[in-house]
Design an enzyme around this catalytic site. Sequence first.
Site, PDB file in Angstrom:
ATOM      1  N   HIS A  31      -2.645   3.791   5.902  1.00  0.00           N
ATOM      2  CA  HIS A  31      -3.643   2.745   6.136  1.00  0.00           C
ATOM      3  C   HIS A  31      -5.054   3.301   5.902  1.00  0.00           C
ATOM      4  O   HIS A  31      -5.861   2.716   5.188  1.00  0.00           O
ATOM      5  CB  HIS A  31      -3.517   2.208   7.558  1.00  0.00           C
ATOM      6  CG  HIS A  31      -4.664   1.350   7.964  1.00  0.00           C
ATOM      7  ND1 HIS A  31      -4.866   0.094   7.432  1.00  0.00           N
ATOM      8  CD2 HIS A  31      -5.692   1.575   8.809  1.00  0.00           C
ATOM      9  CE1 HIS A  31      -5.971  -0.410   7.959  1.00  0.00           C
ATOM     10  NE2 HIS A  31      -6.496   0.470   8.789  1.00  0.00           N
TER      11      HIS A  31
ATOM     12  N   ARG B  45       0.864  -1.182   0.000  1.00  0.00           N
ATOM     13  CA  ARG B  45       0.000   0.000   0.000  1.00  0.00           C
ATOM     14  C   ARG B  45       0.893   1.222   0.000  1.00  0.00           C
ATOM     15  O   ARG B  45       1.721   1.404   0.876  1.00  0.00           O
ATOM     16  CB  ARG B  45      -0.972  -0.075   1.184  1.00  0.00           C
ATOM     17  CG  ARG B  45      -0.774   0.857   2.315  1.00  0.00           C
ATOM     18  CD  ARG B  45      -1.900   0.825   3.327  1.00  0.00           C
ATOM     19  NE  ARG B  45      -1.525   0.275   4.624  1.00  0.00           N
ATOM     20  CZ  ARG B  45      -0.721   0.862   5.496  1.00  0.00           C
ATOM     21  NH1 ARG B  45      -0.161   1.998   5.231  1.00  0.00           N
ATOM     22  NH2 ARG B  45      -0.452   0.273   6.645  1.00  0.00           N
TER      23      ARG B  45
ATOM     24  N   TYR C 122       6.004   4.596  11.284  1.00  0.00           N
ATOM     25  CA  TYR C 122       6.417   3.194  11.423  1.00  0.00           C
ATOM     26  C   TYR C 122       7.130   2.591  10.214  1.00  0.00           C
ATOM     27  O   TYR C 122       7.578   1.459  10.283  1.00  0.00           O
ATOM     28  CB  TYR C 122       5.209   2.324  11.806  1.00  0.00           C
ATOM     29  CG  TYR C 122       3.998   2.431  10.888  1.00  0.00           C
ATOM     30  CD1 TYR C 122       3.961   1.732   9.688  1.00  0.00           C
ATOM     31  CD2 TYR C 122       2.894   3.210  11.232  1.00  0.00           C
ATOM     32  CE1 TYR C 122       2.852   1.827   8.857  1.00  0.00           C
ATOM     33  CE2 TYR C 122       1.792   3.313  10.405  1.00  0.00           C
ATOM     34  CZ  TYR C 122       1.768   2.614   9.214  1.00  0.00           C
ATOM     35  OH  TYR C 122       0.682   2.697   8.388  1.00  0.00           O
TER      36      TYR C 122
HETATM   37  C1  LIG Z   1     -11.422  -7.511  14.516  1.00  0.00           C
HETATM   38  C2  LIG Z   1     -10.758  -6.212  14.214  1.00  0.00           C
HETATM   39  N1  LIG Z   1      -9.715  -5.822  14.961  1.00  0.00           N
HETATM   40  C3  LIG Z   1      -9.105  -4.648  14.730  1.00  0.00           C
HETATM   41  C4  LIG Z   1      -9.541  -3.829  13.711  1.00  0.00           C
HETATM   42  C5  LIG Z   1      -8.855  -2.470  13.459  1.00  0.00           C
HETATM   43  N2  LIG Z   1      -8.130  -2.523  12.182  1.00  0.00           N
HETATM   44  C6  LIG Z   1      -8.666  -2.034  11.057  1.00  0.00           C
HETATM   45  S1  LIG Z   1      -7.720  -2.326   9.714  1.00  0.00           S
HETATM   46  C7  LIG Z   1      -6.541  -3.113  10.635  1.00  0.00           C
HETATM   47  C8  LIG Z   1      -5.337  -3.695   9.950  1.00  0.00           C
HETATM   48  C9  LIG Z   1      -5.719  -4.646   8.869  1.00  0.00           C
HETATM   49  O1  LIG Z   1      -4.577  -5.156   8.249  1.00  0.00           O
HETATM   50  P1  LIG Z   1      -4.695  -6.121   6.999  1.00  0.00           P
HETATM   51  O2  LIG Z   1      -5.549  -7.299   7.321  1.00  0.00           O
HETATM   52  O3  LIG Z   1      -3.310  -6.428   6.570  1.00  0.00           O
HETATM   53  O4  LIG Z   1      -5.454  -5.307   5.876  1.00  0.00           O
HETATM   54  P2  LIG Z   1      -5.039  -3.946   5.188  1.00  0.00           P
HETATM   55  O5  LIG Z   1      -5.647  -2.851   5.974  1.00  0.00           O
HETATM   56  O6  LIG Z   1      -3.561  -3.891   5.155  1.00  0.00           O
HETATM   57  O7  LIG Z   1      -5.642  -4.003   3.825  1.00  0.00           O
HETATM   58  C10 LIG Z   1      -6.905  -3.118  11.973  1.00  0.00           C
HETATM   59  C11 LIG Z   1      -6.070  -3.675  13.063  1.00  0.00           C
HETATM   60  C12 LIG Z   1     -10.634  -4.271  12.955  1.00  0.00           C
HETATM   61  N3  LIG Z   1     -11.141  -3.545  11.960  1.00  0.00           N
HETATM   62  N4  LIG Z   1     -11.212  -5.463  13.218  1.00  0.00           N
END
Ligand SMILES: Cc1ncc(C[n+]2csc(CCOP(=O)(O)OP(=O)(O)O)c2C)c(N)n1
Lengths: 329, 329, 367, 367
Positions: D262, D258, D271
């Site tokens: 985020h 990405r 980070y």
């Molecule tokens: C169960 C849950 N825990 C925490 C979050 C907060 N949160 C939103 S996005 C994220 C990171 C997601 O990472 P990834 O699965 O790699 O997807 P990306 O955002 O990189 O596409 C977190 C911790 C959430 N949405 N759902």
Amino acid sequence: MTETQNLTLVQAVRDGLFTEMSADEDVVVLGEDVGKNGGVFRATEGLYDEFGGDRVIDTPLAESGIIGAAVGMAAMGMRPVPECQFSGFMYPGFDQIVSHMSRFRTRSRSRFTLPMTLRAPYGGGIRAPEHHSESKEAFYAHEAGLKVAIPSTPYDAKGMLISAIRDPDPVVFLEPKLIYRAFRGEVPEEDYEVPLGEAITRREGDDIAVFTWGAMTRPTMEAAESLAEEGIECEVVDLRTVSPLDREAIVEAFEKTGRAAVVHEAPKSGGLGAEITATIQEEALLYQEAPVKRITGFDVPFPLYALEDYYLPSAARVEAGVKEAVNFP
Amino acid sequence: MTETQNLTLVQAVRDGLFTEMSADEDVVVLGEDVGKNGGVFRATEGLYDEFGGDRVIDTPLAESGIIGAAVGMAAMGMRPVPECQFSGFMYPGFDQIVSHMSRFRTRSRSRFTLPMTLRAPYGGGIRAPEHHSESKEAFYAHEAGLKVAIPSTPYDAKGMLISAIRDPDPVVFLEPKLIYRAFRGEVPEEDYEVPLGEAITRREGDDIAVFTWGAMTRPTMEAAESLAEEGIECEVVDLRTVSPLDREAIVEAFEKTGRAAVVHEAPKSGGLGAEITATIQEEALLYQEAPVKRITGFDVPFPLYALEDYYLPSAARVEAGVKEAVNFP
Amino acid sequence: MSVLETDPEDMIRVIDEDGEVVGDVPDLSEEEFVAMYRYMKLARHFDERAVSLQRQGRMGTYPPLSGQEGAQIGSALALAENDWIVPSYREHGAALVRGVPLKQTLLYWMGHEDGNRMPEGVNVFPVAVPIASQIPHATGAAWARKLQGDDDVFLCYFGDGATSEGDFHEGLNFAGVFDTPTVFFCNNNQWAISVPRERQTASATLAQKADAYGFEGVRVDGMDPLAVYKATTAAVEKARDPDEDQLRPTMIEAVQYRFGAHTTADDPTVYRDEDEVEKWKAKDPIPRLENYLRAEEILNDERVAEIEASVKEEVAGAIDEAESVPRPEPREMFEHAYAELPPELERQYEEFAAVREEYGDDAFLED
Amino acid sequence: MSVLETDPEDMIRVIDEDGEVVGDVPDLSEEEFVAMYRYMKLARHFDERAVSLQRQGRMGTYPPLSGQEGAQIGSALALAENDWIVPSYREHGAALVRGVPLKQTLLYWMGHEDGNRMPEGVNVFPVAVPIASQIPHATGAAWARKLQGDDDVFLCYFGDGATSEGDFHEGLNFAGVFDTPTVFFCNNNQWAISVPRERQTASATLAQKADAYGFEGVRVDGMDPLAVYKATTAAVEKARDPDEDQLRPTMIEAVQYRFGAHTTADDPTVYRDEDEVEKWKAKDPIPRLENYLRAEEILNDERVAEIEASVKEEVAGAIDEAESVPRPEPREMFEHAYAELPPELERQYEEFAAVREEYGDDAFLED
Ligand SMILES: Cc1ncc(C[n+]2csc(CCOP(=O)(O)OP(=O)(O)O)c2C)c(N)n1
Ligand SMILES: Cc1ncc(C[n+]2csc(CCOP(=O)(O)OP(=O)(O)O)c2C)c(N)n1
Ligand SMILES: [Mg+2]
Ligand SMILES: [Mg+2]
């Protein structure tokens, strides 16, 4: 003339499943040990033989997977009936219940709806191990988008289950396992609905309204009979559906008597006894002659079985509580 | 003389963590993005640099793993402070909370105790996506064995967090993120405890007692000021800990006025407004001059942000509700 | 090559069904061999008595372990004194080895939480009923000890069914990432109540799942106590003192069978064939070890008879002790919810006590 | 050999960073190539505009997708019309391909649930925010279609972070056991907010986790839209019509990055290093495909300019449309909780409406 069978509550559940599965191909049952084994309480007995493994599905041991897969199935127009083996084992799937099952309709502005019924045996009193005796209906009643049904008779068990399966919205269906086999009742062979959201009066009385549901209807009725001997007449109302609550029935019964008690197994603090009390005083304060007495489980984790008879509201506690309310002030 | 800093609520949380981590090596923080990133709300900012990656631990994205591992750590005598990123993401770990965190003491008859504090930002109003605005404190308050704390000022945030970390029992610590940075307050630099289980009166008044907590103290105080202009004096009580509830404080404030309202964000049905109402009428019915008015979120899933301002109790709703109670009958 | 490098498709074995040696026998003293044998006999006899107590209404639902003694005793004996076990609900045998008095185990299944109050110094977690939920505890506890600078190892037990739960995944994944000294011991007894192993997952073995977490997974003949001992010893050693390129955790899949019902509330004839049961009974770990020890002249008829008698006596004594413990006072359930009783709970107790006083215990106890 | 048999340690590739061909180019028509390119341009431009809308306070928190267009567009184009996608919250690009109007996506991030009301015939699940929680839905929905006798395939998106959640495990395990037509597409963009891929799991690749569920897992260069298209096409074909010895599901790990934050609430400079970002920007899927298509003389300056102009116009139009949608009436949130409004909810609405009537909208809306 309607043919009836004389069934236990768990047999009536099974009969309800059988009836709806026969009528509607989209109804499938899934969960742990629901197949060949017929469920640990026999609630799905014989369904596997009748409908086969594609409709009575033994799943891997994973509640979030079970409920989450059922969400996906329901979104595709099926009517899945997932089972959790005990209500104390719904928690690994709690996120699927409160983040998805309850919300697909709202989230998609009704493009997707979830006609699914999540069943679980619930409540204490059968000398089972830890986590097998929970009654946390309040969790589900506090989550908008769900309905929560708890039958207390074989007739209601079948009729409410059929209503739940046919409901366009998700229903949490909690089955009081203490009375799974405690008594029998006449159950029509044909299909019928007992509507969700409607309470029923189990006993008429002028002195006090006692609200209860599920397995607690038994000690409540027992106490009511014994109180009657002392001249105290209880109106016993079985709420049957704890979400949505039948507030009209609650208020009506209360206004008749001006006094009330609530009996439930769940811990007192944050239990639905509080919601019923709050409803009464919101709608009928001017009728109120005594505090609403809550006769409930204690604010402690449900104990192992050596102590469970002390934990569960007994007829004695109901009697004492009702007398307190009747004799107030 | 005590040195103080002028901090926001989230800075006070951070300061509380810093204070306890400095004083006690057994205190560790773990969760998603708590390390280098300092937490998505900066609640753990700088802690990673100060205490290192073994005490400020970025974990894989798995709430059951986070809480479950913290249970194991706490059983070994550490004082872990797991974080869930939002209270709406505690549910994947709900089983660990209600089946283990709350029960290790009971289950082991106090051989194992869990001095752990589960933190999560909570509540609505920050224009966030779905699931980021939940306020389901009632779930945790209904689970015996847990304490549930919700500070509403920077001073309380630090003092209550320190109490929570030092508590021998598990605490769910919910931080109202709507007021994370809404205002500042004086916070002592040294360590101090604000005891759990004690409410505080935020405003004195003779006409009605209004009970609230967390972010809802703001619209409540706002309404109280504006009602005062109309001659209605509210006693505003911030409950601070919703389990155990400070029932003495509730009853006392109520007896003073004979009227009450409860303000909370959570849905009305099954919310803690019901518990407070039930307590009042159990303990002080004879003082009651009006129904306890519940001013709460609605029984619908928390909406996306275009509608959230309608969902959250506003000062206007508090005003209208208080007037209803004051003008009863 | 370390035994932990065995391909997950293979199976670590030491003695075959007849007790004939088919692999390297671990280096145990005569005493240790006898202790292993005696523990297995004790666990088996305890189990038989417990099932019969339940049938007589003297105990609640009970999960039998017969058939699984090899895996339980073999693994638990591989631990050092300071190590810990984190059990599910079926590890009465392993608990025995770790010093949990039989009386405690009986009390627990008789419905007393007190049975879960492990004596100080007994490094055993309380029974965990929700499947797989103890796995993250084992990871977290091991991690804590590592952070505290100790070198204790945690041996975590769970079933084949448990591998399907999210907590299995999260617990093992954390262990890989934080390199915790945990040995994940899967008692693959082929069934999760009525659900067979093949319905649990489409993977060829359970051991191979460890690969998803970056550490080793091996299969062992779970009805061969010596093979189990060997594999667990290697895993415990690695957990305590890994080579530079190694992660500490291991997953061990111990292939075995539960001879009896899932619990005393279960009827296995509904879902599995007697043939299958017989096939597995031929692998019974007890006669198998006995044959080996007789061949090695460590055991003989006399010694076996002695052990059987002492085992019977020990179990009978424990049952007497447990049954003489009175029903706990209800006050107990209030006292352990929190360190300090909150006022509302005190009120609830008092109200209850008043009703009990007035109506008497009979109004509560149905017995 | 099927492309799905690629070792998870390897990576499926078709064009390199400069658009040079390094693998078998999938058989697409000129039109299809151009459509792929245009979708990617559209997604990129949409993304840039959305981020700027958020900065201007015209939209709430928004999760950008720049850098991930190759994976999203390449995979979504591999579906047949009746197939479905089950997204997380970042797949605006894939949604576009599947027919979700841009206006809907904008509305959603502007805080209107209506943005999630997919038009009938658009086979897209609503946005799922709780990480990994959509995975069991994809399994269940695919399973339902299979039980109903249809042959629709479900393409489920999730991130690298999602692989740590229990729901990932349970969802994929069910897919293996029930052999559901599901393609699990992991957008491994190296970061879960601030947590790097190596902190997520100790396994060497994410693709290898499929082995734990008994089906194939492959890695693909997620910034190579042709490689993604190829791998997904093979997975979709297998899901729909597997060989006898094959399970339908596949896990695809699309390795990518990405470029931006985020979400608009995140500051990635805290980070991660700018160097790392630059390294990955060199792999940008858009110029890469453009180079290839120019070399093939499918694109030229004029065509590219035309596409850029039409893309701008399309996005601008959608923004106008979305912004002209008024704030919904609060009644809406009551109406979609249940099929029928329960009486208590009606009462709550009426009480609310009365206060709104008396105090006016300003008493509610802070804007
Ligand atoms: C169960 C849950 N825990 C925490 C979050 C907060 N949160 C939103 S996005 C994220 C990171 C997601 O990472 P990834 O699965 O790699 O997807 P990306 O955002 O990189 O596409 C977190 C911790 C959430 N949405 N759902
Ligand atoms: C979360 C959860 N779901 C369901 C159950 C009910 N249950 C008890 S034991 C069991 C089967 C466990 O199988 P396995 O993991 O193979 O262990 P085994 O009993 O064979 O030793 C089930 C489904 C439970 N205890 N916990
Ligand atoms: Mg098993
Ligand atoms: Mg990611």
